[in-house]
Scaffold this active site. Structure first.
Site, PDB file in Angstrom:
ATOM      1  N   SER A  25     -48.418  53.234 -58.092  1.00 39.53           N
ATOM      2  CA  SER A  25     -48.328  51.780 -58.241  1.00 39.53           C
ATOM      3  C   SER A  25     -48.980  51.129 -57.028  1.00 39.53           C
ATOM      4  CB  SER A  25     -46.867  51.328 -58.307  1.00 39.53           C
ATOM      5  OG  SER A  25     -46.795  49.909 -58.236  1.00 39.53           O
ATOM      6  N   TYR A  30     -38.568  51.326 -54.957  1.00 37.32           N
ATOM      7  CA  TYR A  30     -39.628  51.682 -55.907  1.00 37.32           C
ATOM      8  C   TYR A  30     -40.955  51.860 -55.169  1.00 37.32           C
ATOM      9  CZ  TYR A  30     -43.015  50.948 -59.694  1.00 37.32           C
ATOM     10  OH  TYR A  30     -44.079  51.068 -60.562  1.00 37.32           O
TER      11      TYR A  30
HETATM   12  P1  NAP Z   1     -42.026  51.375 -69.440  1.00 41.71           P
HETATM   13  O1  NAP Z   1     -42.726  50.581 -70.476  1.00 41.71           O
HETATM   14  O2  NAP Z   1     -40.658  50.997 -69.003  1.00 41.71           O
HETATM   15  O3  NAP Z   1     -42.031  52.915 -69.889  1.00 41.71           O
HETATM   16  C1  NAP Z   1     -41.414  53.868 -69.078  1.00 41.71           C
HETATM   17  C2  NAP Z   1     -41.441  55.205 -69.760  1.00 41.71           C
HETATM   18  O4  NAP Z   1     -40.776  56.155 -68.891  1.00 41.71           O
HETATM   19  C3  NAP Z   1     -40.688  55.222 -71.075  1.00 41.71           C
HETATM   20  O5  NAP Z   1     -41.346  56.073 -71.970  1.00 41.71           O
HETATM   21  C4  NAP Z   1     -39.334  55.788 -70.698  1.00 41.71           C
HETATM   22  O6  NAP Z   1     -38.694  56.511 -71.758  1.00 41.71           O
HETATM   23  C5  NAP Z   1     -39.717  56.769 -69.622  1.00 41.71           C
HETATM   24  N1  NAP Z   1     -38.601  57.078 -68.729  1.00 41.71           N
HETATM   25  C6  NAP Z   1     -37.765  56.209 -68.111  1.00 41.71           C
HETATM   26  N2  NAP Z   1     -36.839  56.880 -67.413  1.00 41.71           N
HETATM   27  C7  NAP Z   1     -37.084  58.201 -67.609  1.00 41.71           C
HETATM   28  C8  NAP Z   1     -36.467  59.395 -67.182  1.00 41.71           C
HETATM   29  N3  NAP Z   1     -35.376  59.373 -66.386  1.00 41.71           N
HETATM   30  N4  NAP Z   1     -36.977  60.567 -67.586  1.00 41.71           N
HETATM   31  C9  NAP Z   1     -38.065  60.608 -68.396  1.00 41.71           C
HETATM   32  N5  NAP Z   1     -38.696  59.517 -68.851  1.00 41.71           N
HETATM   33  C10 NAP Z   1     -38.201  58.331 -68.459  1.00 41.71           C
HETATM   34  O7  NAP Z   1     -42.884  51.402 -68.085  1.00 41.71           O
HETATM   35  P2  NAP Z   1     -44.457  51.358 -67.795  1.00 41.71           P
HETATM   36  O8  NAP Z   1     -44.753  50.039 -67.230  1.00 41.71           O
HETATM   37  O9  NAP Z   1     -45.234  51.883 -68.925  1.00 41.71           O
HETATM   38  O10 NAP Z   1     -44.473  52.387 -66.565  1.00 41.71           O
HETATM   39  C11 NAP Z   1     -45.077  53.658 -66.672  1.00 41.71           C
HETATM   40  C12 NAP Z   1     -45.442  54.090 -65.252  1.00 41.71           C
HETATM   41  O11 NAP Z   1     -46.330  53.116 -64.680  1.00 41.71           O
HETATM   42  C13 NAP Z   1     -44.242  54.176 -64.311  1.00 41.71           C
HETATM   43  O12 NAP Z   1     -44.386  55.290 -63.459  1.00 41.71           O
HETATM   44  C14 NAP Z   1     -44.343  52.881 -63.516  1.00 41.71           C
HETATM   45  O13 NAP Z   1     -43.735  52.981 -62.255  1.00 41.71           O
HETATM   46  C15 NAP Z   1     -45.849  52.719 -63.420  1.00 41.71           C
HETATM   47  N6  NAP Z   1     -46.305  51.368 -63.118  1.00 41.71           N
HETATM   48  C16 NAP Z   1     -46.101  50.344 -63.999  1.00 41.71           C
HETATM   49  C17 NAP Z   1     -46.562  49.066 -63.654  1.00 41.71           C
HETATM   50  C18 NAP Z   1     -46.400  47.875 -64.556  1.00 41.71           C
HETATM   51  O14 NAP Z   1     -46.642  46.731 -64.124  1.00 41.71           O
HETATM   52  N7  NAP Z   1     -45.998  48.041 -65.799  1.00 41.71           N
HETATM   53  C19 NAP Z   1     -47.197  48.853 -62.435  1.00 41.71           C
HETATM   54  C20 NAP Z   1     -47.372  49.914 -61.574  1.00 41.71           C
HETATM   55  C21 NAP Z   1     -46.932  51.164 -61.927  1.00 41.71           C
HETATM   56  P3  NAP Z   1     -37.641  55.803 -72.781  1.00 41.71           P
HETATM   57  O15 NAP Z   1     -38.194  54.444 -73.093  1.00 41.71           O
HETATM   58  O16 NAP Z   1     -37.670  56.758 -73.952  1.00 41.71           O
HETATM   59  O17 NAP Z   1     -36.331  55.774 -72.103  1.00 41.71           O
END
Ligand code: NAP
Length: 245
Positions: free
Chosen positions: A140, A154
């Protein structure tokens, strides 16, 4: 033969977008979800429609035994692993450090750091004997920005991922394995709602140089490029996908 890609956290957001794009680019897929089987099955259906063989598995990356069981299932089903998108991650509601307790810090680091490291460990164990493989960790921009007054935990966990990416890339380069990170900025996914700020990406996105939040598909484009031969001389890098932030 289609290469096999494992994607953790593929039931939503960035992981789901990576799954659909990877299927369209010729990968078979092992997709994991934690709490949302329906989300994972919907994505699996889209990937199958693109011609991929897909295995869907429940996995909490904070549970080391569950990671071992997940890999046994992947071994039984595909017998190989060519790529890992190490994506599963969480954020907790915005707090200053003084409002963060041990349980919260433990959970963030168990999922975002130790879980990601153990998933990568399982991938390396399968890629080294084959002499090739690609790992993309999802970091991130918070690792660089620090997330003061909101998500120090985080941001620190993603800083660990950047350091892990560099160290692991050096460690496994002689084995023919490339390891990179993608660092998204403000991306429209449900993670912001889960962190108590559903409008966060939209609200802050207009302050980025490109003037908007990004989409999960825009992150997936970078991830899938890193997986492929066009990125064959890239390793150890952290690629920002942040609209310039
Ligand atoms: P999201 O829409 O909340 O999706 C998160 C995913 O991770 C879901 O599939 C969820 O599964 C899974 N997950 C959550 N807790 C878990 C656990 N304990 N074990 C295994 N799987 C788990 O989030 P996203 O925005 O796509 O984020 C994906 C990645 O991108 C993350 O690493 C996040 O830190 C990073 N990121 C996101 C952003 C942003 O702005 N969105 C920015 C920077 C980095 P379930 O839904 O089935 O529970």
């Amino acid at each position: 033969m289609r290469p096999v890609c494992l994607i953790t956290g593929a039931s939503a957001g960035i992981g789901a977008a990576c799954a659909v794009l990877a299927a369209n680019r010729g990968y078979d897929l092992a997709l994991t979800y934690n709490s949302d089987p329906k989300g994972a099955e919907d994505i699996a259906d889209q990937a199958r429609a693109a011609g991929a063989k897909v295995l869907v598995l429940q996995l909490d990356v904070a549970d080391p035994d569950a990671i071992d069981a997940m890999y046994r299932a992947v071994d039984d089903h595909f017998g190989r692993l060519d790529a890992l998108i190490n994506n599963a991650g969480i954020v907790a509601p915005a707090e200053r450090l003084t409002g963060m307790d041990h349980a919260r810090l433990r959970q963030i680091f168990d999922v975002n750091v130790i879980g990601a490291m153990l998933v990568a460990k399982g991938a390396v164990a399968r890629m080294e004997p084959a002499g090739s493989g690609v790992i993309v960790n999802i970091s991130s921009a918070a690792a660089r920005l620090g997330s003061a007054n909101q998500y120090l935990d985080y941001a620190a966990s993603k800083g660990a991922i950047d350091t892990f990416t560099k160290g692991l890339s050096d460690e496994v380069a002689p084995s023919g394995i490339r390891v990179m990170a993608v660092a998204p900025g403000l991306i429209e996914t449900d993670i912001h709602m889960k962190g108590g700020q559903p409008d966060r990406a939209e609200r802050l996105g207009c302050g980025t140089p490109l003037g908007r939040a990004g989409s999960a598909e825009e992150v997936a484009n970078a991830v899938i490029w890193l997986l492929g031969d066009e990125a064959s001389y890239v390793t150890g890098s952290v690629l920002d996908v942040t609209g310039g932030r």
